[in-house]
Design a protein around this motif. Sequence first.
Motif, PDB file in Angstrom:
ATOM      1  N   VAL A 302       3.135   7.244  -0.660  1.00 49.90           N
ATOM      2  CA  VAL A 302       4.445   6.573  -0.873  1.00 49.90           C
ATOM      3  C   VAL A 302       4.476   5.363  -1.256  1.00 49.90           C
ATOM      4  O   VAL A 302       4.074   4.462  -0.273  1.00 49.90           O
ATOM      5  CB  VAL A 302       5.529   7.264  -0.103  1.00 49.90           C
ATOM      6  CG1 VAL A 302       7.023   6.872  -0.428  1.00 49.90           C
ATOM      7  CG2 VAL A 302       5.293   8.821   0.187  1.00 49.90           C
ATOM      8  N   PHE A 303       4.869   4.983  -2.475  1.00 48.70           N
ATOM      9  CA  PHE A 303       4.637   3.641  -2.814  1.00 48.70           C
ATOM     10  C   PHE A 303       6.149   2.959  -3.226  1.00 48.70           C
ATOM     11  O   PHE A 303       6.626   3.702  -4.095  1.00 48.70           O
ATOM     12  CB  PHE A 303       3.653   3.419  -3.733  1.00 48.70           C
ATOM     13  CG  PHE A 303       2.477   3.898  -3.608  1.00 48.70           C
ATOM     14  CD1 PHE A 303       1.604   3.215  -2.952  1.00 48.70           C
ATOM     15  CD2 PHE A 303       2.231   5.372  -3.831  1.00 48.70           C
ATOM     16  CE1 PHE A 303       0.267   3.991  -2.481  1.00 48.70           C
ATOM     17  CE2 PHE A 303       1.124   5.922  -3.513  1.00 48.70           C
ATOM     18  CZ  PHE A 303       0.070   5.344  -2.757  1.00 48.70           C
ATOM     19  N   ASP A 304       6.631   1.879  -2.856  1.00 47.53           N
ATOM     20  CA  ASP A 304       7.691   1.275  -3.233  1.00 47.53           C
ATOM     21  C   ASP A 304       7.476   0.004  -4.192  1.00 47.53           C
ATOM     22  O   ASP A 304       6.778  -0.845  -3.873  1.00 47.53           O
ATOM     23  CB  ASP A 304       8.469   0.534  -2.074  1.00 47.53           C
ATOM     24  CG  ASP A 304       8.948   1.736  -1.134  1.00 47.53           C
ATOM     25  OD1 ASP A 304       9.191   3.008  -1.497  1.00 47.53           O
ATOM     26  OD2 ASP A 304       9.468   1.303   0.109  1.00 47.53           O
ATOM     27  N   TYR A 305       7.960   0.000  -5.435  1.00 50.81           N
ATOM     28  CA  TYR A 305       7.703  -0.985  -6.377  1.00 50.81           C
ATOM     29  C   TYR A 305       9.322  -1.600  -6.600  1.00 50.81           C
ATOM     30  O   TYR A 305      10.221  -1.258  -6.721  1.00 50.81           O
ATOM     31  CB  TYR A 305       7.599  -0.297  -7.894  1.00 50.81           C
ATOM     32  CG  TYR A 305       5.993   0.069  -7.869  1.00 50.81           C
ATOM     33  CD1 TYR A 305       5.271  -0.739  -8.706  1.00 50.81           C
ATOM     34  CD2 TYR A 305       5.602   1.351  -7.110  1.00 50.81           C
ATOM     35  CE1 TYR A 305       3.828  -0.146  -8.916  1.00 50.81           C
ATOM     36  CE2 TYR A 305       4.196   1.399  -7.314  1.00 50.81           C
ATOM     37  CZ  TYR A 305       3.207   0.888  -8.148  1.00 50.81           C
ATOM     38  OH  TYR A 305       2.133   1.390  -8.446  1.00 50.81           O
ATOM     39  N   PRO A 306       8.875  -3.067  -6.206  1.00 49.75           N
ATOM     40  CA  PRO A 306      10.277  -3.837  -6.112  1.00 49.75           C
ATOM     41  C   PRO A 306      10.801  -4.208  -7.499  1.00 49.75           C
ATOM     42  O   PRO A 306      10.150  -4.152  -8.699  1.00 49.75           O
ATOM     43  CB  PRO A 306       9.797  -5.008  -5.565  1.00 49.75           C
ATOM     44  CG  PRO A 306       8.373  -5.309  -5.926  1.00 49.75           C
ATOM     45  CD  PRO A 306       7.791  -3.884  -6.070  1.00 49.75           C
ATOM     46  N   ASP A 307      12.025  -4.507  -7.911  1.00 51.55           N
ATOM     47  CA  ASP A 307      12.628  -4.989  -9.059  1.00 51.55           C
ATOM     48  C   ASP A 307      11.896  -6.399  -9.448  1.00 51.55           C
ATOM     49  O   ASP A 307      11.540  -7.163  -8.606  1.00 51.55           O
ATOM     50  CB  ASP A 307      14.116  -5.436  -8.705  1.00 51.55           C
ATOM     51  CG  ASP A 307      14.544  -5.772 -10.125  1.00 51.55           C
ATOM     52  OD1 ASP A 307      14.604  -5.091 -10.954  1.00 51.55           O
ATOM     53  OD2 ASP A 307      15.280  -6.915 -10.135  1.00 51.55           O
ATOM     54  N   SER A 308      11.243  -6.460 -10.678  1.00 52.09           N
ATOM     55  CA  SER A 308      10.587  -7.487 -11.315  1.00 52.09           C
ATOM     56  C   SER A 308      11.007  -8.002 -12.599  1.00 52.09           C
ATOM     57  O   SER A 308      11.946  -7.181 -13.069  1.00 52.09           O
ATOM     58  CB  SER A 308       9.152  -7.260 -11.239  1.00 52.09           C
ATOM     59  OG  SER A 308       8.747  -6.146 -12.110  1.00 52.09           O
ATOM     60  N   PRO A 309      10.557  -8.899 -12.985  1.00 46.42           N
ATOM     61  CA  PRO A 309      10.939  -9.303 -14.581  1.00 46.42           C
ATOM     62  C   PRO A 309      10.341  -7.968 -15.399  1.00 46.42           C
ATOM     63  O   PRO A 309      10.834  -7.956 -16.619  1.00 46.42           O
ATOM     64  CB  PRO A 309       9.987 -10.551 -14.912  1.00 46.42           C
ATOM     65  CG  PRO A 309      10.025 -11.056 -13.478  1.00 46.42           C
ATOM     66  CD  PRO A 309       9.813 -10.113 -12.577  1.00 46.42           C
ATOM     67  N   GLN A 310       9.318  -7.446 -15.051  1.00 49.33           N
ATOM     68  CA  GLN A 310       8.671  -6.390 -15.848  1.00 49.33           C
ATOM     69  C   GLN A 310       9.348  -4.866 -15.893  1.00 49.33           C
ATOM     70  O   GLN A 310       9.185  -4.316 -16.795  1.00 49.33           O
ATOM     71  CB  GLN A 310       7.263  -6.185 -15.367  1.00 49.33           C
ATOM     72  CG  GLN A 310       6.421  -7.338 -15.514  1.00 49.33           C
ATOM     73  CD  GLN A 310       6.397  -8.171 -14.750  1.00 49.33           C
ATOM     74  OE1 GLN A 310       6.797  -8.062 -13.470  1.00 49.33           O
ATOM     75  NE2 GLN A 310       6.121  -9.408 -14.925  1.00 49.33           N
ATOM     76  N   HIS A 311      10.212  -4.627 -14.787  1.00 47.79           N
ATOM     77  CA  HIS A 311      10.764  -3.384 -14.604  1.00 47.79           C
ATOM     78  C   HIS A 311      11.679  -3.238 -13.613  1.00 47.79           C
ATOM     79  O   HIS A 311      11.691  -4.098 -12.665  1.00 47.79           O
ATOM     80  CB  HIS A 311       9.576  -2.180 -14.471  1.00 47.79           C
ATOM     81  CG  HIS A 311       8.776  -2.630 -13.231  1.00 47.79           C
ATOM     82  ND1 HIS A 311       9.251  -2.510 -11.845  1.00 47.79           N
ATOM     83  CD2 HIS A 311       7.455  -2.881 -12.900  1.00 47.79           C
ATOM     84  CE1 HIS A 311       8.378  -2.616 -11.035  1.00 47.79           C
ATOM     85  NE2 HIS A 311       7.275  -3.088 -11.928  1.00 47.79           N
ATOM     86  N   PRO A 312      12.720  -2.251 -13.417  1.00 48.18           N
ATOM     87  CA  PRO A 312      13.470  -2.121 -12.352  1.00 48.18           C
ATOM     88  C   PRO A 312      12.704  -1.585 -11.151  1.00 48.18           C
ATOM     89  O   PRO A 312      11.568  -1.288 -11.298  1.00 48.18           O
ATOM     90  CB  PRO A 312      14.605  -1.135 -12.808  1.00 48.18           C
ATOM     91  CG  PRO A 312      14.180  -0.947 -14.336  1.00 48.18           C
ATOM     92  CD  PRO A 312      12.906  -1.305 -14.757  1.00 48.18           C
ATOM     93  N   ALA A 313      13.132  -1.666 -10.006  1.00 53.32           N
ATOM     94  CA  ALA A 313      12.557  -1.221  -8.732  1.00 53.32           C
ATOM     95  C   ALA A 313      12.630   0.489  -9.020  1.00 53.32           C
ATOM     96  O   ALA A 313      13.355   1.007  -9.741  1.00 53.32           O
ATOM     97  CB  ALA A 313      13.482  -1.305  -7.606  1.00 53.32           C
ATOM     98  N   PHE A 314      11.441   0.885  -8.541  1.00 52.13           N
ATOM     99  CA  PHE A 314      11.273   2.331  -8.629  1.00 52.13           C
ATOM    100  C   PHE A 314      10.325   2.751  -7.528  1.00 52.13           C
ATOM    101  O   PHE A 314       9.905   1.856  -6.599  1.00 52.13           O
ATOM    102  CB  PHE A 314      10.574   2.827  -9.986  1.00 52.13           C
ATOM    103  CG  PHE A 314       9.303   2.348 -10.334  1.00 52.13           C
ATOM    104  CD1 PHE A 314       8.371   3.228 -10.096  1.00 52.13           C
ATOM    105  CD2 PHE A 314       9.132   1.089 -10.931  1.00 52.13           C
ATOM    106  CE1 PHE A 314       7.084   2.655 -10.430  1.00 52.13           C
ATOM    107  CE2 PHE A 314       7.894   0.784 -11.289  1.00 52.13           C
ATOM    108  CZ  PHE A 314       6.890   1.717 -10.735  1.00 52.13           C
TER     109      PHE A 314
END
Length: 450
Positions: A302-314
């Motif tokens: 399970v992986f948390d991707y933070p909000d970034s200039p490239q994409h929203p958090a997901f």
Amino acid sequence: MSKNSKHTRKDFIKTLGTSALAIAGVPAILTANSPKQISYLTRERYAANSNIQIALIGAGGMGSQDTYTALKHNGIKLVAVCDLYDGYLKKAKENWGSDLFTTKDYREILNRKDVDAVIIGTPDHWHKQISIDAMRAGKHVYCEKPMVHSLDEGHEVIQTQKETGMVFMVGSQGLSSLGNEKAKALLAEGAIGDINYAEGFWARRSPIGAWQYNIPSDASSQTIDWDSFIKNTNKIPFDATRFFRWRNYKDYGTGMSGDLFVHLFSSLHFITNSFGPNQIYASGGLRYWKDGREVPDVLLGVFDYPDSPQHPAFNLSLRCNFVDGTSGTTYLRIVGSEGSMDVEWDKITLKRNNEQFDDPFLAAKSKEQGLKTGRKQILPQEEIVYQAEEGYQGAHYDHFANWFNAIRGGSPVTEDAIFGYRAAAPALACNDSYFEDRAIKWDPVKMKKI
């Protein structure tokens, strides 16, 4: 749409309507009652303009497959092969010519003036050192995934690539697929809205698929240079099982995540332009293959991707099962606020909710009339399938095309050391999480454990 979306949903539908009408005349693709629409994926080809002489270091299964694929390209010649097992060196001469130079010492390959580039298909624990030595010897490098064996090895490879200027490519071959390229474009066009979740699954069951590789009958300390194999890790007596089934052991391999999750990370990061997750957690266990292996045969990440200039958090969930009774299932699904994509190397299946799917084929006036009269309308398709054209040579072929083109002075490789490390890092952190039984915090920008 959020700040990260470049196009509105209506922009995408407008584009979809135009492209759909453009292919409407393709025979045997669209039928009157078909709920699906198929578009073909294509790519411009680069012409070879110079000869490149390559060598293979690590001539087992994947290294050999890499070489077969590389040699399909024009202007490529194999001049040398290195492996620690006599049997693989003998097979190399049978496959590619008796005049081939062979050795058990990779440094002899790097010292040769007639070698322009090397393919590294060794077990994972040798990736970093041979890559660095090769670049410092002036050789371009194609290194099998994962780029490194542990989290602390990545920055040295990155620094060496910067200092030497050699073309370094990581071998997650699916990255260069038509499927990934189309998925990247569809996401940027707003086809599924804003990404909020992704999931991937990889299943295997057969002995070979579960790393129970064949052990040759002549395997011995006389036919294998065992001392070189273990030179950079724990010193133990000769063990043919560890040599040929190295993926099962932590000293040499990187488990299910390093072998398979890394493919999914590579594709996902390419499609979303992501630098990676900031939190990783893994669970799993050894459920079936109790053969002395040190790594699980069922793994969940399970992986948390933070909000970034490239994409929203997901959020991302990945699963791998070497005990799958159905066997062979593999997919990467990217889910957004208005639809989803199932991403394969030669096909994309785009799914959208009918309630949100504007109809690009009916005029507004006809819609209004239908609403007034209560008459039923023709609904748009719920799925759109983008399929590679017949004759497509595949992602593996295209990955080598990317590397060779860069060597010849074309555009940079897609999967350089930085990209490769950002794909390898969450896979390696997944192992750390499993064995340490805790969540791993990661800085995807600075590429450092927190």
